[in-house]
Every structure is written in structure tokens, then in C-alpha cells.
Design a protein around this motif. Sequence first.
Motif, mmCIF file in Angstrom:
data_model
loop_
_atom_site.group_PDB
_atom_site.id
_atom_site.type_symbol
_atom_site.label_atom_id
_atom_site.label_comp_id
_atom_site.label_asym_id
_atom_site.label_seq_id
_atom_site.Cartn_x
_atom_site.Cartn_y
_atom_site.Cartn_z
ATOM 1 N N ASP A 163 0.843 -1.185 0.000
ATOM 2 C CA ASP A 163 0.000 0.000 0.000
ATOM 3 C C ASP A 163 0.885 1.244 0.000
ATOM 4 N N HIS A 164 0.289 2.389 -0.353
ATOM 5 C CA HIS A 164 1.015 3.662 -0.399
ATOM 6 C C HIS A 164 0.207 4.693 0.386
ATOM 7 N N ALA A 172 1.460 7.060 -6.626
ATOM 8 C CA ALA A 172 2.799 6.760 -6.120
ATOM 9 C C ALA A 172 3.759 6.454 -7.257
ATOM 10 N N VAL A 173 3.275 5.729 -8.263
ATOM 11 C CA VAL A 173 4.115 5.414 -9.418
ATOM 12 C C VAL A 173 4.491 6.691 -10.165
ATOM 13 N N GLN A 174 3.519 7.590 -10.334
ATOM 14 C CA GLN A 174 3.815 8.831 -11.047
ATOM 15 C C GLN A 174 4.794 9.696 -10.258
#
Length: 212
Positions: A163-164, A172-174
Amino acid sequence: MPAVARTTRERWIEAGLQALAEGGPDAVRVEVLAGRLGVTKGGFYGHFDGRPAFLAEMLDTWEQQSTSEVIARAEAEGTDPAETLRTVGRLTYSADAHPIDLAVRSWARHDPEVAERLRRVDNRRMAFLRKMFGAFLTDPDEVEARSVLMFSLAIGRHFIGADHPGHTRPQAVQLAGEYLLRPSPVQPSPTQPSSVQPPPVRRSPAVTKPLS
């Protein structure tokens, strides 16, 4: 009575790539694809010299679409290296294209010929990443590190179960991708006072959508 239009080879290949993404190479069967396309198996053999030749053409199409076409479009649309990299990520790892990429990677684990093709594609992608990062970074080690990290982020994000907190996974990836696209801080020269600070780094706007 008008002649029945033949199913084009492009439609066969498109259906084959979709089946590959859904179930791997074992799911790419002539009778199954014919059923999807609403045609008989006979039309297949008017375009392809058997299933092995068809699988090879599928991979040819994947390679062309995921490298040459993506890079050409990104370079045409990109206004700077960072924006070009964003475009490459959006096109290569879209909801339609990325499942095919992952399926080819899984296939390559069991087929040396597919593995060799994947190596060629990944080498071309890495070369492009190095070129783009090298346009605004001067340290070759940093260019290599950021290229590896960006590629790893694109491929590996789908295998992370964490989880983020405070962010969705796409956010989160961006954030991670935008961090890699930041310019390096300016290092003081030997004659420059140590109190001189590097120029401020422009922060990315609030994240509202994923890179792909």
C-alpha cells in the motif's frame, strides 16, 4: 450475391495478441481465434503458413508497435526529453499494450527464441532511455542508474503488493517517475563558494492520473 470480405491478416494478429495477453501462447489457437472473428479456420491458412509462422508475425507486430512506432511518435510529440519519456511510458505501458508486454515476458522464460527477441526489444528501450536522460544529465553513472530505475518502475510496478499511505498506487508510481525526471542539483565548482545553493527544482503539480 456479393463476395464475403476476407478477414485481414491484421485482424488475425490483433486477435492473437489479445489471446496471448489473456492466456499466454497456449491460448493462441486457430480455432479459438476464428471463433472470435466469426470466420472459419480456412481463412487463417490463406494468410499464414501455419501456427509457428503466425506466432512469429505476432511477435514482429508487437516489436514494431512497442519500439519503432512508440519512439517515433514520442519524438514527434515531445517538447523536451522529460516530456518525450512521459509519452513513451504512456504509449508503451497503456492498459491495452502492457498486458501484451507482460505476456511476452512470461513466454520468454520458457522459449529461448522469444527471450532473444525480448532482449533485443529491451536493449533498444534502454538505449532510448540512456539517450533521453543523457540529454540533461552529464554523469554517465547517473544516466545508467536512472535508466534502470525508470525501466524497473515501468515493468515492476504491477508486481508490487504494498500500500502507499496517502496515495493511490498510480499516484505513487507517477511520483516516482517524476522524481527520476528531475534535473540533477548543480554542484559547486572548486572556485565557487560553498554557500552558493543550486537552482530550485520545479515540483510536479498535484498527481491526478497515472503515467499509463
